[in-house]
Structures are given as C-alpha cells and as structure tokens.
Design a protein around this motif. Structure first.
Motif, PDB file in Angstrom:
ATOM      1  N   ASP A 247       0.832  -1.197   0.000  1.00 12.00           N
ATOM      2  CA  ASP A 247       0.000   0.000   0.000  1.00 12.00           C
ATOM      3  C   ASP A 247       0.871   1.253   0.000  1.00 12.00           C
ATOM      4  O   ASP A 247       0.635   2.187  -0.772  1.00 12.00           O
ATOM      5  CB  ASP A 247      -0.918   0.002   1.220  1.00 12.00           C
ATOM      6  CG  ASP A 247      -1.817   1.229   1.249  1.00 12.00           C
ATOM      7  OD1 ASP A 247      -2.652   1.357   0.332  1.00 12.00           O
ATOM      8  OD2 ASP A 247      -1.670   2.053   2.172  1.00 12.00           O
ATOM      9  N   GLU A 248       1.896   1.272   0.824  1.00  6.78           N
ATOM     10  CA  GLU A 248       2.743   2.451   0.926  1.00  6.78           C
ATOM     11  C   GLU A 248       3.561   2.675  -0.341  1.00  6.78           C
ATOM     12  O   GLU A 248       3.790   3.826  -0.750  1.00  6.78           O
ATOM     13  CB  GLU A 248       3.674   2.311   2.134  1.00  6.78           C
ATOM     14  CG  GLU A 248       4.630   3.474   2.349  1.00  6.78           C
ATOM     15  CD  GLU A 248       3.954   4.789   2.721  1.00  6.78           C
ATOM     16  OE1 GLU A 248       4.657   5.803   2.797  1.00  6.78           O
ATOM     17  OE2 GLU A 248       2.726   4.776   2.915  1.00  6.78           O
ATOM     18  N   ILE A 249       3.996   1.602  -0.984  1.00  6.59           N
ATOM     19  CA  ILE A 249       4.841   1.774  -2.156  1.00  6.59           C
ATOM     20  C   ILE A 249       4.073   2.438  -3.298  1.00  6.59           C
ATOM     21  O   ILE A 249       4.663   3.103  -4.157  1.00  6.59           O
ATOM     22  CB  ILE A 249       5.450   0.423  -2.616  1.00  6.59           C
ATOM     23  CG1 ILE A 249       6.731   0.681  -3.439  1.00  6.59           C
ATOM     24  CG2 ILE A 249       4.471  -0.408  -3.402  1.00  6.59           C
ATOM     25  CD1 ILE A 249       7.828   1.355  -2.679  1.00  6.59           C
ATOM     26  N   GLY A 250       2.741   2.317  -3.297  1.00  8.20           N
ATOM     27  CA  GLY A 250       1.944   3.016  -4.302  1.00  8.20           C
ATOM     28  C   GLY A 250       2.108   4.523  -4.206  1.00  8.20           C
ATOM     29  O   GLY A 250       2.115   5.226  -5.226  1.00  8.20           O
ATOM     30  N   ARG A 251       2.271   5.039  -2.991  1.00  7.91           N
ATOM     31  CA  ARG A 251       2.480   6.477  -2.795  1.00  7.91           C
ATOM     32  C   ARG A 251       3.859   6.892  -3.326  1.00  7.91           C
ATOM     33  O   ARG A 251       4.027   7.989  -3.866  1.00  7.91           O
ATOM     34  CB  ARG A 251       2.342   6.811  -1.304  1.00  7.91           C
ATOM     35  CG  ARG A 251       2.241   8.288  -0.984  1.00  7.91           C
ATOM     36  CD  ARG A 251       1.752   8.490   0.445  1.00  7.91           C
ATOM     37  NE  ARG A 251       2.758   8.057   1.404  1.00  7.91           N
ATOM     38  CZ  ARG A 251       3.605   8.888   2.018  1.00  7.91           C
ATOM     39  NH1 ARG A 251       3.572  10.185   1.759  1.00  7.91           N
ATOM     40  NH2 ARG A 251       4.473   8.436   2.888  1.00  7.91           N
TER      41      ARG A 251
END
Length: 370
Positions: A247-251
């Motif tokens: 989820d964080e890597i999408g940011r």
C-alpha cells in the motif's frame, strides 16, 4: 507478491486456500489475511540472499495433512525442495498438480558467476514442471520459449495490476520535499530487490547520464537486498528508502515521474505495469510486460532487448523532455487500466476448475463435473 494477490482473490471468490511457505521470523505464525490460511514449514536462508528462505522437503507432513483434509488441487509456485515434495505427495494421493514458472533461475546463473550451472538449473526446472499437469507462465512469448526447451503443457497466467492501489492521485508533495525534489524536478524511482539479476550497473549508468543531462534529476530506490549496502556506499547522492508495504509503495511510485527498467531476466516485470498505472513515464527493454503494454513513443519508450545504449538514450530523453514526459505519463495509465487482477484471476480460476474436474472424471468416470 503475485501469489499473495492470487490467493486473496481466490479466497474472496469462495475457495478454501491454504498457502504452505517457509517459516520466517518476521512473519506472523498465522495469516493476518482472512482470505487464506498460511501454513509455515521448515526452511533455510538462501546462501548469499538471507532475506529469502528455501523450503525444505516435507512430503510426509503434506501426505498426512492432505490425507486428512484432501484438497481438490495443489498448485506449486516455486521449484525448490518443498515444491518438489508437494508435487510428489499430491501425485501419490492422486491429487492433480499444477505449477507456475515465474522466475528465470537459469538466467540468473550468470549474474552470480555460476554460468556452468545454467544447464543444470534449466534441467531441474524442466524436470519439476513436467511432473505437473500444466505450467503457467506470464507471457505468450515465454510459453513459446519454454516449449522449445522441452517444457510440456505450458499455458499463460498473465499478471494484473491493482489500479486502485497504484494511481497518479496518490502523489505526495510532502514526500517529494523529503527527497529534496522541487515541483518540476524529475524524480526517477526504482522499486525491487537489490540483487545482481536486476542489472544495477546499467541502471546507474542510465541514472548518471540523466543527471549529466539534467542536474535537477533525483533518484529514489525502494527495496532491500544483498547489494543494498554496496549501492548506498557507491551512490551517496541517491535516496535509499528501504522496504515498504504494497500500500505504501503506491504512494512512492505516484510521487515520482520516471521509471527506468534495466533488468533483462524478468518473466513479466510487475514493477513496469505498477509504474505505468501510477502515471510514470517509463523506459524499458522490449520484452515481457513491456512488449505487451508499452507502445514505443506513445505510452513509454522501448529499447531493443539487449541494447543498453538504447535504454540509456531513452532514459536521457525522459530526463530532458518535459513535454514528452507529460504525454507518456497520461497514456501509460490508460494502457494498463484494463489489466485488472480480477479478470486475470478469473481466467486462472477457470483453468484450475477445468483441470480439477478432468482429474475427478478420470478417477471416477461416473462423476458429474462440478
């Protein structure tokens, strides 16, 4: 990561899914994901790559478990000792077995200075996969290559992209400020294992050329791996962000502008489609995912496979032509929007149900297909 998505989606579709994987200290004993069950098994760290573990043979344990609670089908995602023991345990019980080929271990041999073992590795992979009823691979091109090399019953299981998790709207100005990047400074990001097979010499050759052409470029690398410490020492001007959740890597993707994909050993290359879904201008070699989704000059820049200078030239174009970057970023997202995981897994589900049904019919010709 691919099979985590597949297991979750099959579970959400009402199937009972159990994932047998090597035990790791950093993972919980029981799955925190409600869509499938995880069963930790004995394993050992892979030499030179302690972040990964190799499952040990577990044939007796698997036969006991599957005799007590018989699955309709066993799917093997890795070709190591645990995977082979699963194939043999299932076959002994008359349970149909399929497999996936999603890592070019034989191609990795030259990166680890063990080229003499390439033929041995290829022979092992062929032996293991040919014990199964069907081997799924991510592209039609790879289907053809493996068939020529003697792999039987090969079929395509493509890769999807989560267009909700990876989307341009997740761009973070605060994250860019943390990278010391201004609003118009091109940020180049790389996501993945920091290992020899990812072709880091070429990647940094491209980065250096981009920086010479446009000193405003910033370079961010997200991931872990055996090369990280050496890369950090050699490139102190780059941002090494570490490992992040999906989820964080999408940011992180969405907060960058350019993705350069230098690897030449991918069976697919999920990072390329994730970068495109995030609205990045991408450059990569014309094979695997790039050959399927990347139209040169329209939604990215494609270099001929095996031509490193062409990839460096494409990277420099992205660094120095903001108008081109803008067009490619918009079109990149549009090129992968239809490649949802739901559609990919629906086709995989149908294939598995067909194979399990055929196996039931062979075991009991009077049986009615489910």
């Amino acid at each position: 990561m691919t099979f985590g998505v597949i297991a979750s989606e099959l579970g959400r579709r009402g199937h009972s899914v159990a994932v047998y994987r090597p035990w790791r200290r950093d993972l919980p004993e029981k799955s925190a994901i409600p869509d499938y069950v995880e069963v930790p098994m004995p394993g050992l760290p892979i030499p030179g790559y302690p972040l990964l573990r190799m499952g040990l043979p577990a044939g007796a344990s698997l036969r006991r478990a599957w005799s007590a609670d018989r699955p309709d089908l066993v799917h093997v995602a890795t070709e190591g000792p645990l995977g082979l023991s699963a194939i043999k345990a299932a076959s002994a019980l008359g349970i149909p077995v399929t497999s996936s080929f999603h890592t070019n271990f034989h191609a990795y041999a030259r990166h680890y200075r063990i080229s003499l073992l390439r033929d041995v590795a290829l022979g092992w992979l062929r032996y293991v996969h040919n014990l199964t009823l069907r081997t799924f691979v991510p592209t039609a091109d790879l289907c053809g290559e493996l068939s020529i090399m003697g792999f039987r019953n090969v079929a395509v299981l493509s890769r999807g992209v989560d267009t909700r998790q990876f989307r341009p709207e997740r761009r973070s100005p605060s994250l860019r400020r943390k990278w010391n990047a201004g609003p118009d400074d091109p940020v180049v990001i790389h996501v993945g294992r920091m290992a020899a097979e990812k072709n880091y010499p070429l990647l940094f050759r491209a980065y250096d050329a981009m920086r010479r052409a446009n000193p405003a470029c910033r370079f961010v690398l997200a991931g872990e791996g055996p090369l990280k410490r050496a890369l950090m020492k050699a490139h102190p001007d780059c941002v090494f962000a570490g490992f992040f959740s999906r989820d964080e890597i999408g940011r992180y993707y969405a907060s960058a502008d350019i993705y350069v994909h230098a690897s030449q050993t991918e069976t697919f290359g999920n990072v390329l489609t994730e970068a495109m879904a995030s609205g990045l201008a991408v450059a990569g070699f014309d094979y695997a995912a790039a050959r399927i989704f990347l139209r040169d000059g329209e939604c990215g820049l494609a270099a001929p496979y095996g031509d490193p200078q062409a990839l460096v030239a494409a990277a420099v174009r992205l660094a120095t032509d903001p108008a081109l970057r803008g067009v490619l970023r918009t079109e990149a997202r549009a090129a992968v929007e239809a490649q949802s995981w739901e559609k990919v897994i629906a086709r995989f589900e149908a294939d598995l149900e067909e194979i399990a049904g055929v196996a039931r019919m062979r075991a009991d010709p009077a049986a009615v297909p489910a």
